[in-house]
Design an enzyme around this catalytic site. Sequence first.
Site, PDB file in Angstrom:
ATOM      1  N   CYS A 173     -34.861 -70.900  80.075  1.00  6.95           N
ATOM      2  CA  CYS A 173     -36.303 -68.852  79.737  1.00  6.95           C
ATOM      3  C   CYS A 173     -37.255 -69.443  78.926  1.00  6.95           C
ATOM      4  O   CYS A 173     -38.262 -68.777  79.658  1.00  6.95           O
ATOM      5  CB  CYS A 173     -35.085 -68.021  80.100  1.00  6.95           C
ATOM      6  SG  CYS A 173     -33.884 -68.326  78.433  1.00  6.95           S
ATOM      7  N   HIS A 266     -39.181 -62.622  76.444  1.00  2.90           N
ATOM      8  CA  HIS A 266     -39.629 -63.223  75.540  1.00  2.90           C
ATOM      9  C   HIS A 266     -41.196 -63.428  75.119  1.00  2.90           C
ATOM     10  O   HIS A 266     -41.553 -64.047  75.782  1.00  2.90           O
ATOM     11  CB  HIS A 266     -38.878 -65.444  75.849  1.00  2.90           C
ATOM     12  CG  HIS A 266     -37.489 -64.953  75.710  1.00  2.90           C
ATOM     13  ND1 HIS A 266     -36.566 -64.507  75.490  1.00  2.90           N
ATOM     14  CD2 HIS A 266     -36.980 -66.127  76.446  1.00  2.90           C
ATOM     15  CE1 HIS A 266     -35.178 -64.489  75.570  1.00  2.90           C
ATOM     16  NE2 HIS A 266     -35.452 -65.401  76.406  1.00  2.90           N
TER      17      HIS A 266
HETATM   18  P1  NAP Z   1     -22.686 -64.529  80.980  1.00  2.00           P
HETATM   19  O1  NAP Z   1     -23.050 -62.705  81.307  1.00  2.00           O
HETATM   20  O2  NAP Z   1     -21.658 -64.809  79.908  1.00  2.00           O
HETATM   21  O3  NAP Z   1     -21.907 -64.901  82.776  1.00  2.00           O
HETATM   22  C1  NAP Z   1     -21.249 -65.356  82.656  1.00  2.00           C
HETATM   23  C2  NAP Z   1     -20.543 -66.169  84.080  1.00  2.00           C
HETATM   24  O4  NAP Z   1     -19.164 -67.371  84.658  1.00  2.00           O
HETATM   25  C3  NAP Z   1     -19.629 -64.766  84.297  1.00  2.00           C
HETATM   26  O5  NAP Z   1     -19.697 -64.414  85.860  1.00  2.00           O
HETATM   27  C4  NAP Z   1     -18.426 -65.668  84.479  1.00  2.00           C
HETATM   28  O6  NAP Z   1     -17.019 -65.163  84.769  1.00  2.00           O
HETATM   29  C5  NAP Z   1     -18.351 -66.871  84.826  1.00  2.00           C
HETATM   30  N1  NAP Z   1     -17.717 -67.291  83.924  1.00  2.00           N
HETATM   31  C6  NAP Z   1     -17.845 -67.927  83.233  1.00  2.00           C
HETATM   32  N2  NAP Z   1     -16.555 -68.951  83.186  1.00  2.00           N
HETATM   33  C7  NAP Z   1     -16.024 -69.298  83.906  1.00  2.00           C
HETATM   34  C8  NAP Z   1     -15.242 -69.979  84.701  1.00  2.00           C
HETATM   35  N3  NAP Z   1     -14.044 -70.683  83.486  1.00  2.00           N
HETATM   36  N4  NAP Z   1     -14.749 -70.293  86.060  1.00  2.00           N
HETATM   37  C9  NAP Z   1     -15.886 -69.142  86.614  1.00  2.00           C
HETATM   38  N5  NAP Z   1     -17.031 -68.442  86.281  1.00  2.00           N
HETATM   39  C10 NAP Z   1     -16.895 -68.722  84.633  1.00  2.00           C
HETATM   40  O7  NAP Z   1     -24.060 -65.580  80.961  1.00  2.00           O
HETATM   41  P2  NAP Z   1     -25.256 -65.660  81.404  1.00  2.00           P
HETATM   42  O8  NAP Z   1     -26.329 -64.498  80.738  1.00  2.00           O
HETATM   43  O9  NAP Z   1     -25.492 -64.366  82.602  1.00  2.00           O
HETATM   44  O10 NAP Z   1     -25.665 -66.694  81.866  1.00  2.00           O
HETATM   45  C11 NAP Z   1     -25.085 -67.436  82.779  1.00  2.00           C
HETATM   46  C12 NAP Z   1     -26.179 -69.089  83.332  1.00  2.00           C
HETATM   47  O11 NAP Z   1     -27.483 -68.865  83.005  1.00  2.00           O
HETATM   48  C13 NAP Z   1     -25.725 -70.005  81.584  1.00  2.00           C
HETATM   49  O12 NAP Z   1     -25.776 -70.966  82.088  1.00  2.00           O
HETATM   50  C14 NAP Z   1     -27.375 -69.201  80.788  1.00  2.00           C
HETATM   51  O13 NAP Z   1     -27.462 -70.715  80.018  1.00  2.00           O
HETATM   52  C15 NAP Z   1     -27.988 -69.500  82.053  1.00  2.00           C
HETATM   53  N6  NAP Z   1     -29.668 -68.511  81.546  1.00  2.00           N
HETATM   54  C16 NAP Z   1     -29.293 -67.058  81.215  1.00  2.00           C
HETATM   55  C17 NAP Z   1     -30.087 -67.008  80.739  1.00  2.00           C
HETATM   56  C18 NAP Z   1     -30.611 -65.522  80.346  1.00  2.00           C
HETATM   57  O14 NAP Z   1     -31.407 -64.688  79.844  1.00  2.00           O
HETATM   58  N7  NAP Z   1     -29.510 -64.707  80.092  1.00  2.00           N
HETATM   59  C19 NAP Z   1     -31.430 -67.116  81.051  1.00  2.00           C
HETATM   60  C20 NAP Z   1     -31.891 -68.795  81.509  1.00  2.00           C
HETATM   61  C21 NAP Z   1     -30.848 -69.235  82.116  1.00  2.00           C
HETATM   62  P3  NAP Z   1     -16.874 -63.550  84.618  1.00  2.00           P
HETATM   63  O15 NAP Z   1     -17.064 -62.305  84.698  1.00  2.00           O
HETATM   64  O16 NAP Z   1     -14.968 -63.851  85.611  1.00  2.00           O
HETATM   65  O17 NAP Z   1     -16.189 -64.603  83.323  1.00  2.00           O
END
Ligand code: NAP
Length: 375
Positions: A173, A266
């Site tokens: 990001c 950011h």
């Molecule tokens: P998050 O809020 O922690 O969400 C993680 C998701 O993955 C939840 O839906 C969770 O489901 C699921 N999950 C976790 N373990 C799993 C498993 N073993 N099998 C299937 N599903 C699973 O993370 P986030 O901030 O949304 O980020 C998601 C991705 O986007 C990451 O790779 C991150 O690096 C990337 N990203 C984030 C941002 C940002 O600004 N936040 C920006 C760019 C990229 P449950 O709810 O069922 O646990």
Amino acid sequence: MTIKDDFQDQDSREKFIQDLSSQELHQRRRVPVGVLGATGNVGQKLLMLIDKHQWFKVTAVAASEKSQGKSYKEAVEWRMPVPLSEEIGELEVMAPEPNLPCKIVFSCLDGNIAGEIEQKFAKNGYAVISCARSHRMDPKVPLFIPEVNMQHLELLKFQNFPNRGLIIAKPNCAVIGLMMALRPLQLEFGIEAVHVVTMQSISGAGFPGVPSMAIADNIIPYIANEEDRLVEEPAKIFGTIDVDHIEPYPMNISATCTRVPVTEGHLEVVSVKLKEKATLEQVKRAFKEFSSPLEELKLPSAPSYPIHYFEENDMPQPKLQRDLERGMAVSVGRLRPDSLMDYKFVLLSHNTVRGAAGGAILIAELLVKNGYIFW
Ligand code: NAP
């Protein structure tokens, strides 16, 4: 219908998609899409942004075991500023297995588990658009920002997944904002070196993310692995295609990443050394006159102006500019000469919209428009 019971094999999934196309989608031509990691921060944002999209219809949501088998509205702690759509709320949360009734999957999974799952989907003919880090540096995976490296779509023809399966990765990001702001300078003058200090919002760490006691009244001068990404990803994004791989763009980058008590957006302080000499006016003009290479395509999520240039001394600010063009534009300001490099400036981009969910949807729109998706 109970989706889980009816999709034990590939044939029944294909049939469901066909029926969906003919019964429901044909008139509106909406592409069935699924979201992996649908209950997370980025997954929720994506569902909010894509709900009622004229080209896409959400037909599948997947998350971890604790959420599977529940309806989405039971599984999710919905934290978006608009109510959850009833239709999406009723979908059953499934396992992230390649039997989902959709053609495109947006992967919003944790980077530690995303890689293998995304491969499985691509091998089963899905178009995977990934927000996770797993495949970003794979030589045959475009690390893609539509306004910056459109020509990298060429790599898709070397991926060799069956049934038009493919993987495209969205960059980190903080890298997205940086690359969008640097693109006009790279095009006009070339870039030799970049020094960047990021002030990254809390939402970048997911939910619940950084504990409130750690971030309130504080700045944390470290984000695990983030600086490595700011150093390695840009050279691939600006790189040139050499048949089946990308020759990295030669550019030195030094990065320091910090976490600040801002919810979204950011901010990055950038110093840049150009390959060719340029006056302040020429650099300013390059920012101001950068036009979107997507203009003619009329993609619904594309910003009209990818870069908004600010003359005011105290802009851009997260609170004021992060939502410009629905969070899809990058704001640039405070341009001035730099005594160590050539010029310095400040940029701002919305990390969960442009840097994640919105950026991924824009990629999907481009793939549809360019004929990469058949449904
Ligand atoms: P998050 O809020 O922690 O969400 C993680 C998701 O993955 C939840 O839906 C969770 O489901 C699921 N999950 C976790 N373990 C799993 C498993 N073993 N099998 C299937 N599903 C699973 O993370 P986030 O901030 O949304 O980020 C998601 C991705 O986007 C990451 O790779 C991150 O690096 C990337 N990203 C984030 C941002 C940002 O600004 N936040 C920006 C760019 C990229 P449950 O709810 O069922 O646990």
